[in-house]
Structures are given as C-alpha cells and as structure tokens.
Design a protein around this motif. Sequence first.
Motif, mmCIF file in Angstrom:
data_model
loop_
_atom_site.group_PDB
_atom_site.id
_atom_site.type_symbol
_atom_site.label_atom_id
_atom_site.label_comp_id
_atom_site.label_asym_id
_atom_site.label_seq_id
_atom_site.Cartn_x
_atom_site.Cartn_y
_atom_site.Cartn_z
ATOM 1 N N ASN A 72 82.356 27.942 0.389
ATOM 2 C CA ASN A 72 82.042 27.475 -0.837
ATOM 3 C C ASN A 72 80.405 26.919 -0.578
ATOM 4 O O ASN A 72 79.617 26.744 -0.924
ATOM 5 N N GLY A 73 79.987 28.088 -0.311
ATOM 6 C CA GLY A 73 78.424 28.180 -0.267
ATOM 7 C C GLY A 73 78.084 27.365 0.926
ATOM 8 O O GLY A 73 76.867 27.532 1.276
ATOM 9 N N ARG A 74 78.895 27.292 2.189
ATOM 10 C CA ARG A 74 77.670 26.153 3.066
ATOM 11 C C ARG A 74 78.094 27.501 4.253
ATOM 12 O O ARG A 74 79.054 27.431 4.755
ATOM 13 N N TRP A 75 77.597 27.397 5.674
ATOM 14 C CA TRP A 75 77.391 28.123 6.601
ATOM 15 C C TRP A 75 77.722 27.310 7.583
ATOM 16 O O TRP A 75 77.636 26.009 8.027
ATOM 17 N N TYR A 76 79.239 27.511 8.344
ATOM 18 C CA TYR A 76 79.653 27.033 10.113
ATOM 19 C C TYR A 76 79.189 27.538 11.269
ATOM 20 O O TYR A 76 79.173 28.768 10.897
ATOM 21 N N PRO A 88 72.423 29.182 6.441
ATOM 22 C CA PRO A 88 72.266 30.626 7.222
ATOM 23 C C PRO A 88 70.787 31.505 8.232
ATOM 24 O O PRO A 88 70.053 30.900 7.497
ATOM 25 N N PRO A 89 71.250 32.365 9.225
ATOM 26 C CA PRO A 89 70.060 32.686 9.324
ATOM 27 C C PRO A 89 69.245 33.421 8.997
ATOM 28 O O PRO A 89 69.888 34.297 7.771
ATOM 29 N N PRO A 98 77.742 33.243 -2.680
ATOM 30 C CA PRO A 98 78.637 31.776 -3.128
ATOM 31 C C PRO A 98 78.692 30.831 -3.913
ATOM 32 O O PRO A 98 78.090 31.628 -4.927
ATOM 33 N N ARG A 99 79.905 30.771 -4.510
ATOM 34 C CA ARG A 99 79.717 30.333 -5.992
ATOM 35 C C ARG A 99 79.047 29.180 -6.181
ATOM 36 O O ARG A 99 78.611 28.654 -4.941
ATOM 37 N N ALA A 114 71.909 28.938 -3.470
ATOM 38 C CA ALA A 114 73.362 27.885 -3.050
ATOM 39 C C ALA A 114 73.188 27.555 -2.054
ATOM 40 O O ALA A 114 73.104 27.989 -0.746
ATOM 41 N N ALA A 115 73.414 26.001 -2.428
ATOM 42 C CA ALA A 115 73.614 25.462 -0.747
ATOM 43 C C ALA A 115 72.674 24.848 -0.729
ATOM 44 O O ALA A 115 72.569 24.816 0.760
ATOM 45 N N GLY A 116 71.277 24.993 -1.184
ATOM 46 C CA GLY A 116 70.364 24.844 -0.051
ATOM 47 C C GLY A 116 69.235 26.156 0.419
ATOM 48 O O GLY A 116 68.079 26.478 0.656
#
Length: 136
Positions: A72-76, A88-89, A98-99, A114-116
């Motif tokens: 969902n556009g978030r990186w873990y 994200p690096p 990402p959506r 997306a997501a900053g």
Amino acid sequence: MIKRFKWVEIGVLVLLGLSPLVQASPKHEPYHRDKPPVVKVVKVEKRAPGMARPPAAHQRVRYNHGDYYVANGRWYKPAAGRYVQVAPPYGVTVRQLPRGARQVWVHGVKYHQAAGSYYQWHGKQGYYQVVRIPRG
C-alpha cells in the motif's frame, strides 16, 4: 511604578517563605523507621515497534543486499525480528507504482508521489526509481 511592584512581590515571597503554612511538618513524612516502605511492582512489557510479519499482499524488493517489503505504498524493513516502516532507499527501482500515487510536476519534470516518497519513470529501462524530494 514597576520598581514598587517588584518590591511588593519580593516582600510577599519572603513572607510566604517564613510562614508556617508553607514549611513541611514531620507528620507528613512518607518514611517510617518501624515500617519499611511499600513498593508496588508493576510489570511493563516493552515491545519493539513494528509488526511481527510483513503486511498482507506485500511485494518483496531486494536492494543493497537487504530485503524491503512494499505494501500500500509503505516500505518495511526487517529489524530486530520485527518489520518496521521505513522510507524507501534512494535509487531503488520498482516496476509498478504504489497504489494511490499521483503525478507531480517540478520545473517541467514529471515525478510520481506516493506516501511521501517520489518516483521518477525511466522509460527505456521500464522502471520507476525512488529519488530525493525535488526542490521546487
């Protein structure tokens, strides 16, 4: 007039400091020699931030000998046995945005946000690359 108020304030503070109402009395002391102090033990479980497993419907991305997970556009990223959210690096590439990504134009250059995080399309190679936030 201001000097007079300062002297009045100082006088009030001196009188309050000397007053028996402000001074502590020995009957309110918490420590008694004949009784040991009561100590309550409260168990606090410290939990590391993050999640126990990567989110459902994630995509695994390998970059610089490390694994990242995108959902969902978030990186873990795995850290201390958990999965914590990270930015994200810069330089990592993905085939699909990402959506919820939207187009942003800065000085005539098209980016996708997306997501900053910002992505830039590389048409010849066929991927999006994570780039630094464009100045604009």
